[in-house]
Design a protein around this motif. Structure first.
Motif, short mmCIF file in Angstrom:
data_model
loop_
_atom_site.label_atom_id
_atom_site.label_comp_id
_atom_site.label_asym_id
_atom_site.label_seq_id
_atom_site.Cartn_x
_atom_site.Cartn_y
_atom_site.Cartn_z
N UNK A 27 24.85 -10.96 3.07
CA UNK A 27 23.74 -11.64 3.75
C UNK A 27 22.37 -11.20 3.24
N UNK A 28 21.43 -12.07 3.45
CA UNK A 28 20.03 -11.84 3.11
C UNK A 28 19.26 -11.90 4.42
N UNK A 29 18.61 -10.81 4.83
CA UNK A 29 17.94 -10.73 6.13
C UNK A 29 16.42 -10.79 5.97
N UNK A 30 15.79 -11.54 6.83
CA UNK A 30 14.32 -11.51 6.92
C UNK A 30 13.92 -10.17 7.50
N UNK A 31 12.85 -9.57 7.10
CA UNK A 31 11.80 -10.02 6.19
C UNK A 31 12.01 -9.55 4.74
N UNK A 32 13.26 -9.35 4.33
CA UNK A 32 13.55 -8.99 2.94
C UNK A 32 13.47 -10.26 2.10
N UNK A 33 12.85 -10.15 0.96
CA UNK A 33 12.75 -11.31 0.07
C UNK A 33 12.81 -10.89 -1.38
N UNK A 34 13.29 -11.82 -2.21
CA UNK A 34 13.26 -11.58 -3.65
C UNK A 34 11.83 -11.82 -4.10
N UNK A 35 11.31 -10.87 -4.84
CA UNK A 35 9.92 -10.90 -5.26
C UNK A 35 9.88 -11.18 -6.76
N UNK A 36 9.22 -12.25 -7.15
CA UNK A 36 9.14 -12.60 -8.57
C UNK A 36 7.77 -12.26 -9.16
N UNK A 37 6.83 -11.92 -8.30
CA UNK A 37 5.51 -11.47 -8.74
C UNK A 37 5.19 -10.16 -8.05
N UNK A 38 4.35 -9.38 -8.66
CA UNK A 38 4.00 -8.07 -8.10
C UNK A 38 3.20 -8.28 -6.81
N UNK A 39 3.68 -7.71 -5.71
CA UNK A 39 2.91 -7.81 -4.45
C UNK A 39 1.53 -7.18 -4.62
N UNK A 40 0.54 -7.76 -3.98
CA UNK A 40 -0.84 -7.34 -4.12
C UNK A 40 -1.04 -5.86 -3.77
N UNK A 41 -0.32 -5.37 -2.78
CA UNK A 41 -0.54 -4.00 -2.32
C UNK A 41 0.58 -3.06 -2.77
N UNK A 42 1.28 -3.40 -3.83
CA UNK A 42 2.40 -2.56 -4.26
C UNK A 42 1.95 -1.14 -4.60
N UNK A 43 0.78 -0.99 -5.22
CA UNK A 43 0.32 0.36 -5.57
C UNK A 43 0.16 1.23 -4.33
N UNK A 44 -0.33 0.65 -3.23
CA UNK A 44 -0.44 1.42 -1.97
C UNK A 44 0.92 1.91 -1.51
N UNK A 45 1.93 1.04 -1.64
CA UNK A 45 3.29 1.42 -1.23
C UNK A 45 3.87 2.49 -2.15
N UNK A 46 3.59 2.39 -3.44
CA UNK A 46 4.04 3.41 -4.39
C UNK A 46 3.36 4.74 -4.06
N UNK A 47 2.07 4.69 -3.76
CA UNK A 47 1.35 5.92 -3.40
C UNK A 47 1.93 6.55 -2.15
N UNK A 48 2.29 5.73 -1.17
CA UNK A 48 2.90 6.23 0.05
C UNK A 48 4.25 6.89 -0.26
N UNK A 49 5.04 6.24 -1.10
CA UNK A 49 6.32 6.80 -1.54
C UNK A 49 6.11 8.16 -2.18
N UNK A 50 5.17 8.23 -3.12
CA UNK A 50 4.92 9.48 -3.85
C UNK A 50 4.38 10.58 -2.94
N UNK A 51 3.55 10.24 -1.97
CA UNK A 51 3.04 11.28 -1.07
C UNK A 51 4.16 11.85 -0.21
N UNK A 52 5.17 11.03 0.05
CA UNK A 52 6.30 11.47 0.85
C UNK A 52 7.35 12.21 0.02
#
Length: 160
Positions: A27-52
């Motif tokens: 199954x594919x559940x919302x709000x999960x989606x296949x992303x074909x373009x880089x999300x605008x705030x991906x760097x913020x999420x990467x930074x959050x990952x790295x800080x953790x």
């Protein structure tokens, strides 16, 4: 068994595989989606990952662009937060059918999102015609090992 070096410590990696049987749907559940373009705030999420987690092997936005251009699939867990769409998790699928880099933000763990992200990428792999998907997990990462066991992955040596 492969090895990965993190913070100067060498860890063993365990290889897992799962067969994508034709009669099993993922199954594919919302709000999960296949992303074909880089999300605008991906760097913020990467930074959050790295800080953790501060992972030496972390990919960046440029790497993500190259992966997408190279045929990789990228599924994200994205939700609105204070009027902005924010990425709270992700998983990648390589053209060689490796599911990798699973992550769920610490505030969204223990709600089944890791499992749902894996199932979403298995869905994509099956649609792309892959018969098997494999993953490598650090030997210390017991939570991820239990998760792939629950989904139906087996250690690769069982199949080899």
């Amino acid at each position: 068994m492969n090895h990965q070096k993190t913070l100067g410590i060498i860890y063993s990696m365990i290889k897992y595989k799962i067969r994508l049987w034709p009669q099993i749907d993922f199954p594919f559940h919302e709000p999960i989606k296949q992303t074909t373009e880089i999300p605008q705030n991906l760097q913020d999420s990467i930074d959050s990952f790295q800080s953790e987690l501060n992972w030496d092997g972390m990919w960046g936005v440029d790497d993500a662009k190259k992966r997408l251009e190279g045929g990789w699939k990228f599924n994200t867990l994205s939700m609105e937060s204070f009027g902005w769409e924010k990425v709270y998790g992700w998983i990648w699928l390589s053209p060689q059918a490796e599911a990798c880099n699973l992550y769920v933000h610490k505030y969204h763990r223990n709600h089944g999102w890791g499992e749902k992200l894996i199932l979403s990428i298995l869905n994509i792999a099956k649609k792309d015609g892959h018969e098997w998907v494999w993953s490598e997990i650090d030997d210390w990462n017991k939570v991820s090992q239990r998760l792939v066991d629950k989904i139906g992955y087996k250690e690769a040596s069982i199949y080899e």
